[in-house]
Structures are given as C-alpha cells and as structure tokens.
Motif scaffolding. Sequence first.
Motif, PDB file in Angstrom:
ATOM      1  N   ALA A  72      -0.018   2.678  26.116  1.00 27.16           N
ATOM      2  CA  ALA A  72      -0.912   2.819  24.955  1.00 27.16           C
ATOM      3  C   ALA A  72      -0.146   3.431  23.782  1.00 27.16           C
ATOM      4  O   ALA A  72      -0.272   2.977  22.638  1.00 27.16           O
ATOM      5  N   ALA A  76      -0.610   0.337  21.413  1.00 25.38           N
ATOM      6  CA  ALA A  76      -2.016   0.274  20.960  1.00 25.38           C
ATOM      7  C   ALA A  76      -2.134  -0.145  19.502  1.00 25.38           C
ATOM      8  O   ALA A  76      -3.012  -0.955  19.145  1.00 25.38           O
ATOM      9  N   CYS A  92      -9.443   2.528  35.922  1.00 25.71           N
ATOM     10  CA  CYS A  92      -9.507   2.670  34.458  1.00 25.71           C
ATOM     11  C   CYS A  92     -10.698   1.878  33.926  1.00 25.71           C
ATOM     12  O   CYS A  92     -10.635   0.641  33.810  1.00 25.71           O
ATOM     13  N   ALA A  95     -14.434   2.392  29.028  1.00 24.60           N
ATOM     14  CA  ALA A  95     -14.377   3.476  28.038  1.00 24.60           C
ATOM     15  C   ALA A  95     -12.969   4.065  27.974  1.00 24.60           C
ATOM     16  O   ALA A  95     -12.444   4.342  26.879  1.00 24.60           O
ATOM     17  N   THR A  96     -12.353   4.254  29.136  1.00 22.59           N
ATOM     18  CA  THR A  96     -10.980   4.785  29.180  1.00 22.59           C
ATOM     19  C   THR A  96     -10.015   3.808  28.507  1.00 22.59           C
ATOM     20  O   THR A  96      -9.123   4.206  27.747  1.00 22.59           O
ATOM     21  N   SER A  98     -10.758   1.559  26.197  1.00 20.49           N
ATOM     22  CA  SER A  98     -11.007   1.506  24.755  1.00 20.49           C
ATOM     23  C   SER A  98     -10.475   2.746  24.050  1.00 20.49           C
ATOM     24  O   SER A  98     -10.043   2.674  22.893  1.00 20.49           O
ATOM     25  N   ALA A  99     -10.519   3.892  24.749  1.00 21.79           N
ATOM     26  CA  ALA A  99      -9.952   5.105  24.144  1.00 21.79           C
ATOM     27  C   ALA A  99      -8.443   4.950  23.996  1.00 21.79           C
ATOM     28  O   ALA A  99      -7.851   5.407  23.009  1.00 21.79           O
ATOM     29  N   ALA A 100      -7.814   4.287  24.966  1.00 24.53           N
ATOM     30  CA  ALA A 100      -6.357   4.105  24.912  1.00 24.53           C
ATOM     31  C   ALA A 100      -5.974   2.993  23.936  1.00 24.53           C
ATOM     32  O   ALA A 100      -4.949   3.077  23.262  1.00 24.53           O
ATOM     33  N   PRO A 102      -7.890   1.215  21.058  1.00 21.77           N
ATOM     34  CA  PRO A 102      -9.052   0.961  20.205  1.00 21.77           C
ATOM     35  C   PRO A 102      -8.934  -0.408  19.539  1.00 21.77           C
ATOM     36  O   PRO A 102      -7.850  -0.801  19.121  1.00 21.77           O
ATOM     37  N   LYS A 263      -9.470   9.384  33.544  1.00 21.97           N
ATOM     38  CA  LYS A 263     -10.331   9.937  32.481  1.00 21.97           C
ATOM     39  C   LYS A 263      -9.715  11.200  31.886  1.00 21.97           C
ATOM     40  O   LYS A 263     -10.108  11.662  30.827  1.00 21.97           O
TER      41      LYS A 263
END
Length: 264
Positions: A72, A76, A92, A95-96, A98-100, A102, A263
């Motif tokens: 990421a 990313a 994973c 949500a995890t 998408s956080a890594a 976006p 997480k």
Amino acid sequence: MRLWMIGCGNMGSAMLRRWVDSGTVAAGDVDVVNRTDRALPDGVRQARDLPDGPLPDVVVLGVKPQQLADVAARFAGRLADVPLLVSMLAGCDPATLSAAFPGPVAVQTMPNLPVELGRGVVAIHAPAAPDAARATVDRLMAPLGLVEWFDDPARFAAAGALSGTAPAFVFRVIDALAAGGRAIGLSPQEAAAVALAAVEGAAAMAAASDRTPAALADAVASPGGMTREGLNVLDADRALDTLFERTLTAVARRGEEMAAAAKG
Ligand SMILES: NC(=O)C1=CN([C@@H]2O[C@H](COP(=O)(O)OP(=O)(O)OC[C@H]3O[C@@H](n4cnc5c(N)ncnc54)[C@H](O)[C@@H]3O)[C@@H](O)[C@H]2O)C=CC1
Ligand SMILES: O=C(O)[C@@H]1CCC=N1
C-alpha cells in the motif's frame, strides 16, 4: 479486461493460468509485480514495479497479508483511480483494503488452488460493492469454479476457511490412504497410484451422483464385507469427524488472529 497483479505466487498464478487458458484475460493484457520472477503464462509481463501507461480495469492483490502495508505504501497513490481492487489476502476485509488503497471498490475473496483447473471455489465478500463491480467480479471468477458471495462476514470467513484450506487436507488424505496401502503390503509407487486414483474417482462420483456421500459410503460397504470393518474404525467415537472439527477450528482461530492483525 486489463489486469495488474501485485504479488502472483502460488495462488495468484493458479488464478492467472485459468484466466488465460479460459480466454477470460489475454496474457498480453496482464502486468505482474513480483519480488522475483515466477513461472507465469507466456506473454504475461512481469517486473518489480507497476508499468507506466494507462490504468487497468482491475488490480488483483496476491501478496501475503503481512505485506499489505508495504505494498500500500508503494502503490496506493498510483492505484487511486483504478475502478476495482480484488484481494485474495486472508483476513483482510473490504474496510481494511479500502483504508490501505483508497479509491477502488474493494472486494475480498478467498480462492483455492484447484481454480487452476476451473475446479476451485471462490468465496467473495464485498457487501457494499455496486452492481457493476459485482458483475465484473462475476465475469472474472466464473471460469475458476464454484463462486459464492457472502454478505455476512462471519459466514464468508467460515466458507473461506473451509474452501481455502481443504485442498491441503485432501492432499494429506491421499498420502494417508497411500500410507495405509503400504502398511498392508503395497510398494510406495503402487500405494500412491491406487490412493490417488481412488480419491479422484470417488470425488468425481460424489459430485456427479444425486446420492449423499454417506449413502455412497454405504453403497461401497457390502454387508459383512471389508469396507464396513474399515468404516467401523473411522466412525468409532466419531474419530474422523472429531479430527476435522478440530482441524477446521484451528483454521478458523488462525483466520481470526490474521483478521485482527490486519485491522491493526
Ligand atoms: N496458497 C493458497 O492456497 C491460498 C492463498 N491465499 C492468499 O494468497 C496470498 C498469497 O499466498 P501464496 O500465493 O500462497 O504466497 P506466495 O508466497 O506463493 O506468493 C506471494 C507473491 O507475492 C510476491 N510479493 C511478496 N512481497 C511483494 C511485494 N512487496 N511487492 C510485490 N510482490 C510481492 C512474491 O514475489 C510472491 O510471488 C496470501 O495473502 C494468502 O492468504 C488465499 C487462498 C488460498
Ligand atoms: O494458509 C493460508 O493462510 C492461505 C489461506 C488459505 C490457504 N492458504
């Protein structure tokens, strides 16, 4: 469909081989980033970094879960405008992911190794994915085998734990049957060949039959014959059931630990 694959090892390359063999993806439309070169289908480009030029339709993430933060940090920014990110990283969740990463719609999958033959299982979890993303994922996964979507995270985790790991346990069963054959006098080569052919035939029969595996086992066990004696050993004190309950419980527990670690 243009693909970038970040991490394409044992699992990713099994998927890729099937995508290319089935004509779902053209080898020339695939760019792979691996730490070191692996054997991949002819025509697939492989490098240490993402290519320049236009973005792909889908990025497939196939590194180990422990490498998520690393990839990421590297990629990313470059992937922010890619429409779809499909991950096979155990534990994973969307949500995890998408956080890594976006930007892209994040889809969590748990494939298994027999996808290479189009005989695998792919469990999928992406409850918030829009219909267009789901349709693309379905088109990509359909040639791999049985595809099941699970909106409920706990059921996805359970299905993925079973389907992702079961091939390893079946390979062990083949070896254990061969060991049994050696114990009653076969050579190693004879035992391995007979055990593999018997498992292959039995699995194909279970898949083709409208009878349950339990009914098929009874059909093998002639009254007063040899099979019943063997089943009596496996069934005593639910020996085999208990073994696999313990096995899958250990798998699920490790899955929960990996999900917690992902997480952070
Ligand atoms: N092996 C299996 O049967 C299954 C594996 N998975 C998942 O697939 C993922 C990969 O597992 P395997 O294929 O077994 O591992 P693997 O070790 O065979 O493949 C990982 C690949 O990632 C590459 N890689 C590692 N770090 C990298 C980095 N920083 N940048 C770019 N590439 C990098 C490596 O070069 C390697 O080709 C894991 O997340 C695992 O949870 C899921 C279901 C089944
Ligand atoms: O052992 C693992 O963690 C991965 C996920 C399922 C199969 N291989």
